[in-house]
Structure formats: structure tokens, C-alpha cells
Motif scaffolding. Structure first.
Motif, PDB file in Angstrom:
ATOM      1  N   ALA A 144       1.672  -8.103  14.944  1.00 15.89           N
ATOM      2  CA  ALA A 144       0.426  -8.858  15.024  1.00 15.89           C
ATOM      3  C   ALA A 144      -0.410  -8.576  13.777  1.00 15.89           C
ATOM      4  N   HIS A 145      -0.591  -9.597  12.942  1.00 15.61           N
ATOM      5  CA  HIS A 145      -1.290  -9.487  11.667  1.00 15.61           C
ATOM      6  C   HIS A 145      -2.797  -9.356  11.884  1.00 15.61           C
ATOM      7  N   ARG A 146      -3.337  -8.172  11.638  1.00 18.31           N
ATOM      8  CA  ARG A 146      -4.752  -7.856  11.895  1.00 18.31           C
ATOM      9  C   ARG A 146      -5.081  -8.050  13.382  1.00 18.31           C
ATOM     10  N   GLY A 147      -4.073  -7.826  14.217  1.00 17.74           N
ATOM     11  CA  GLY A 147      -4.201  -8.080  15.645  1.00 17.74           C
ATOM     12  C   GLY A 147      -3.808  -9.506  15.951  1.00 17.74           C
ATOM     13  N   SER A 148      -4.082  -9.964  17.166  1.00 17.46           N
ATOM     14  CA  SER A 148      -3.848 -11.363  17.525  1.00 17.46           C
ATOM     15  C   SER A 148      -5.016 -12.153  16.958  1.00 17.46           C
ATOM     16  N   ARG A 178      21.679  -6.580   1.042  1.00 20.47           N
ATOM     17  CA  ARG A 178      22.838  -5.985   0.359  1.00 20.47           C
ATOM     18  C   ARG A 178      22.524  -4.605  -0.190  1.00 20.47           C
ATOM     19  N   ARG A 179      21.267  -4.388  -0.541  1.00 20.96           N
ATOM     20  CA  ARG A 179      20.831  -3.090  -1.057  1.00 20.96           C
ATOM     21  C   ARG A 179      20.401  -2.145   0.068  1.00 20.96           C
ATOM     22  N   GLY A 180      20.603  -2.583   1.307  1.00 19.02           N
ATOM     23  CA  GLY A 180      20.272  -1.729   2.450  1.00 19.02           C
ATOM     24  C   GLY A 180      18.807  -1.722   2.819  1.00 19.02           C
ATOM     25  N   CYS A 181      18.067  -2.719   2.343  1.00 18.76           N
ATOM     26  CA  CYS A 181      16.615  -2.771   2.596  1.00 18.76           C
ATOM     27  C   CYS A 181      16.289  -3.799   3.673  1.00 18.76           C
ATOM     28  N   PRO A 182      15.657  -3.398   4.778  1.00 15.59           N
ATOM     29  CA  PRO A 182      15.145  -4.378   5.731  1.00 15.59           C
ATOM     30  C   PRO A 182      14.095  -5.264   5.068  1.00 15.59           C
ATOM     31  N   VAL A 183      13.809  -6.398   5.692  1.00 14.89           N
ATOM     32  CA  VAL A 183      12.847  -7.351   5.143  1.00 14.89           C
ATOM     33  C   VAL A 183      11.816  -7.711   6.204  1.00 14.89           C
ATOM     34  N   TYR A 184      10.529  -7.455   5.882  1.00 13.40           N
ATOM     35  CA  TYR A 184       9.403  -7.837   6.748  1.00 13.40           C
ATOM     36  C   TYR A 184       8.641  -8.950   6.028  1.00 13.40           C
ATOM     37  N   VAL A 185       8.436 -10.086   6.701  1.00 19.09           N
ATOM     38  CA  VAL A 185       7.849 -11.265   6.057  1.00 19.09           C
ATOM     39  C   VAL A 185       6.457 -11.560   6.608  1.00 19.09           C
ATOM     40  N   TRP A 186       5.539 -11.920   5.721  1.00 18.21           N
ATOM     41  CA  TRP A 186       4.165 -12.273   6.081  1.00 18.21           C
ATOM     42  C   TRP A 186       3.835 -13.639   5.490  1.00 18.21           C
ATOM     43  N   THR A 187       2.854 -14.349   5.962  1.00 15.27           N
ATOM     44  CA  THR A 187       2.316 -14.318   7.299  1.00 15.27           C
ATOM     45  C   THR A 187       2.878 -15.568   7.972  1.00 15.27           C
ATOM     46  N   VAL A 188       3.691 -15.386   8.979  1.00 18.36           N
ATOM     47  CA  VAL A 188       4.501 -16.449   9.583  1.00 18.36           C
ATOM     48  C   VAL A 188       3.759 -16.996  10.800  1.00 18.36           C
ATOM     49  N   ASN A 189       3.224 -18.219  10.675  1.00 18.95           N
ATOM     50  CA  ASN A 189       2.396 -18.792  11.739  1.00 18.95           C
ATOM     51  C   ASN A 189       2.862 -20.141  12.259  1.00 18.95           C
ATOM     52  N   GLU A 190       3.560 -20.910  11.433  1.00 16.49           N
ATOM     53  CA  GLU A 190       3.888 -22.286  11.788  1.00 16.49           C
ATOM     54  C   GLU A 190       5.346 -22.437  12.216  1.00 16.49           C
ATOM     55  N   PRO A 191       5.671 -23.504  12.973  1.00 17.97           N
ATOM     56  CA  PRO A 191       7.039 -23.674  13.481  1.00 17.97           C
ATOM     57  C   PRO A 191       8.109 -23.628  12.403  1.00 17.97           C
ATOM     58  N   ASP A 236      14.064  -8.952   9.293  1.00 17.64           N
ATOM     59  CA  ASP A 236      13.986  -7.831  10.234  1.00 17.64           C
ATOM     60  C   ASP A 236      12.634  -7.719  10.925  1.00 17.64           C
ATOM     61  N   GLY A 237      11.588  -8.216  10.285  1.00 22.01           N
ATOM     62  CA  GLY A 237      10.261  -8.156  10.863  1.00 22.01           C
ATOM     63  C   GLY A 237       9.468  -9.397  10.511  1.00 22.01           C
ATOM     64  N   ILE A 238       8.697  -9.905  11.483  1.00 22.28           N
ATOM     65  CA  ILE A 238       7.874 -11.095  11.290  1.00 22.28           C
ATOM     66  C   ILE A 238       6.419 -10.705  11.547  1.00 22.28           C
ATOM     67  N   ILE A 239       5.577 -10.884  10.546  1.00 22.21           N
ATOM     68  CA  ILE A 239       4.156 -10.546  10.650  1.00 22.21           C
ATOM     69  C   ILE A 239       3.383 -11.846  10.842  1.00 22.21           C
ATOM     70  N   SER A 240       2.619 -11.951  11.942  1.00 22.97           N
ATOM     71  CA  SER A 240       1.998 -13.221  12.294  1.00 22.97           C
ATOM     72  C   SER A 240       0.612 -13.027  12.894  1.00 22.97           C
ATOM     73  N   ASP A 241      -0.265 -14.011  12.618  1.00 25.43           N
ATOM     74  CA  ASP A 241      -1.561 -14.071  13.293  1.00 25.43           C
ATOM     75  C   ASP A 241      -1.396 -14.511  14.752  1.00 25.43           C
ATOM     76  N   ARG A 242      -0.215 -15.061  15.072  1.00 27.78           N
ATOM     77  CA  ARG A 242       0.057 -15.675  16.382  1.00 27.78           C
ATOM     78  C   ARG A 242       1.263 -15.008  17.040  1.00 27.78           C
ATOM     79  N   PRO A 243       1.180 -13.734  17.366  1.00 29.80           N
ATOM     80  CA  PRO A 243       2.370 -13.050  17.883  1.00 29.80           C
ATOM     81  C   PRO A 243       2.935 -13.677  19.149  1.00 29.80           C
ATOM     82  N   ALA A 244       2.078 -14.131  20.065  1.00 29.84           N
ATOM     83  CA  ALA A 244       2.574 -14.729  21.308  1.00 29.84           C
ATOM     84  C   ALA A 244       3.356 -16.005  21.012  1.00 29.84           C
TER      85      ALA A 244
END
Length: 272
Positions: A15-19, A226-239, A251-259
């Protein structure tokens, strides 16, 4: 063309800065709602006050997110706490803004307590902001606080796990020197030679590209993996953004809209 995989894939949702589509960002209510909505983790930005407290604020000034004015770095915690950081927003999202209780600034210490008391495993992403007046003192204060909670290193016995993030390679290096076992995200928002080949600066263990960068360079995810690094992406809000990161299997999705993200992933078969 990126290869399809039949392996199960369930990304973490933060949850990006919370919900923050439903409550004012970086408020207690925003984080409590994110926990209620089932987010795997919480994300926050931290800055230092004049008297050395870490507060959860994105901007260098408080003008946008409170009824006050001025720089965070020139005010004490008590001075910041006189302002209302909870009820400033109007509903521009169409999702039904929940007007929060009037409240002072949220400290990182308070947020750590909220995350610890969530009643289930929880992750916390903490971004240190730069450039700032106090430079490396931000990372020093952060690691000291995490050490007080026993969170300066991964511990499978603890339900709360912390990861630090920054756009600053120097900040990444400082955190790694102070807490070598702490996971660190190198945030990426520009197209550069290092990011193009999937290289991350020393000390960082996770790549953190913005979703717009992935639109332009989707192959970056595979190169980091390939380099063994997970990937966390910001800020994913739209379909279409959720669909993109699902295709890339980040590996991780950072969103203003977690629900919303959780529900869409569930519809796609990636959440139970």
C-alpha cells in the motif's frame, strides 16, 4: 517477446503511503485500512524533523498535505503535530474518499507499532528522501530506530519485515554499511545504461522501476531477474498497469489502491 511461464506467481502487494486513494496519504487511517484490505505490506517515505524524529511525509514541505506551511526539516515534531494532516484531501478519485479523523503528523515509530500489531505477517517498505538538509543522518536515524525494534536484519521469527528504499545510490550504500543484512531497493525512474542492462549499485538487492519505465523497457524485469534481483514496481493503479506487471511477473506491486490490485490479481488467478 517475453517468455510465458506456467509456474505459480503471487506478487506482494504494498500500500503506497497507505490506502491513499481512500484516505489522506501517510495517515494512521490510510495504513489501518490497507491492513484491513489485505495488503501484504505498507510503504512510506521518511524525513527528519529539526529535533531528530523520523516522520512519514513525502514532500519537503507540509503545504500540500496539511493545513500548515513550511519545511519539514526546519520544524520540531511538536510544531508539526499542531497541524492537521488527515482531512485536507477532496475526493478526486471517484472511489469514495473517507474523511479521516483530524490528526497530527505520523511518525515512523508509530507506523512500526501499527505494522507490528497487524495480527499477521506484514512487510514495510521505507523510502529515505534525498537530497535533504540532514544528508546521511536520515539513514543513521532510521537504522538506529530499526535496531531498537530488532528489525535491522531479517528474522523469520518476527511477523514484521522491513526493506529500505531510495533513489539515491549514496543512501543505499549508507544503509548497507550500517545494516548489511537489510534488504534494499534501488528505485529507478530514469532510463540509464545501468538500468538498461539490469545493473544495480552495490548494496542494493532489489530493483525498483516505475511502471512507466517498464512500459518503455519491459525487458528490464527479465534482466534484473537473471541477476538474481527481485523487482518491486511503483506506482501501479490502473487496469492496464496491473496487466503489464502481471505479464512481466514482477515480485512486488506498490499501489495507492491495494484492494483494487488484490481483487484484479484474484480475478486473474494470482491470489487465493
Amino acid at each position: 517477446m517475453l517468455p510465458e511461464s506456467s509456474e505459480p506467481w503471487t506478487p506482494l502487494v504494498f500500500a503506497h503511503r497507505g490506502s491513499s486513494r481512500r484516505h489522506a496519504e501517510h495517515t494512521l487511517d490510510a495504513y489501518l485500512l490497507a491492513i484491513e484490505e489485505g495488503a501484504d505490506g505498507l510503504e512510506c517515505d521518511v524525513r527528519l524533523t529539526r529535533d531528530g524524529h523520523l516522520v512519514c511525509l513525502h514532500d519537503s514541505r507540509i503545504d500540500r498535505t496539511s493545513d500548515g506551511r513550511g519545511r519539514v526539516s526546519t520544524q520540531t515534531l511538536a510544531e508539526l503535530d499542531r497541524h492537521d494532516f488527515a482531512s485536507w484531501r477532496t475526493d478526486l478519485s471517484g472511489e469514495g474518499l473517507i474523511t479521516g479523523r483530524r490528526g497530527g503528523v505520523l511518525t515512523l515509530d508509530q507506523l512500526l507499532g501499527v505494522a507490528t500489531d497487524a495480527g499477521r505477517p506484514m512487510r514495510l517498505l521505507i523510502e529515505t528522501k534525498h537530497p535533504v538538509r540532514y544528508g546521511g543522518a536520515v539513514e543513521s536515524a532510521l537504522v538506529q530506530l530499526l535496531r531498537r525494534y530488532g528489525l535491522d536484519r531479517p528474522d523469520p521469527e518476527r511477523p514484521l519485515r522491513v526493506t529500505v528504499m531510495s533513489f539515491s545510490a549514496n543512501a543505499v550504500k549508507r544503509v548497507h554499511q550500517l545494516a548489511p543484512r537489510l534488504p534494499i531497493v534501488m528505485l529507478i525512474d530514469v532510463w540509464s545504461v545501468p538500468s538498461r542492462i539490469g545493473w544495480l549499485p552495490p548494496g542494493s538487492t532489489i530493483g525498483g522501476p516505475g511502471v512507466q519505465l517498464l512500459r518503455a523497457a519491459p525487458e528490464l524485469v527479465e534482466r534484473l531477474h537473471r541477476r538474481g534481483c527481485p523487482v518491486y514496481v511503483w506506482t501501479v493503479n490502473e487496469p492496464d498497469e496491473v496487466d503489464l506487471v502481471a505479464k512481466l511477473r514482477v515480485d512486488g506491486i506498490i499501489s495507492d489502491r491495494p484492494a483494487y490490485v488484490i481483487d484484479r490479481l484474484r480475478d486473474m488467478g494470482h491470489r487465493s
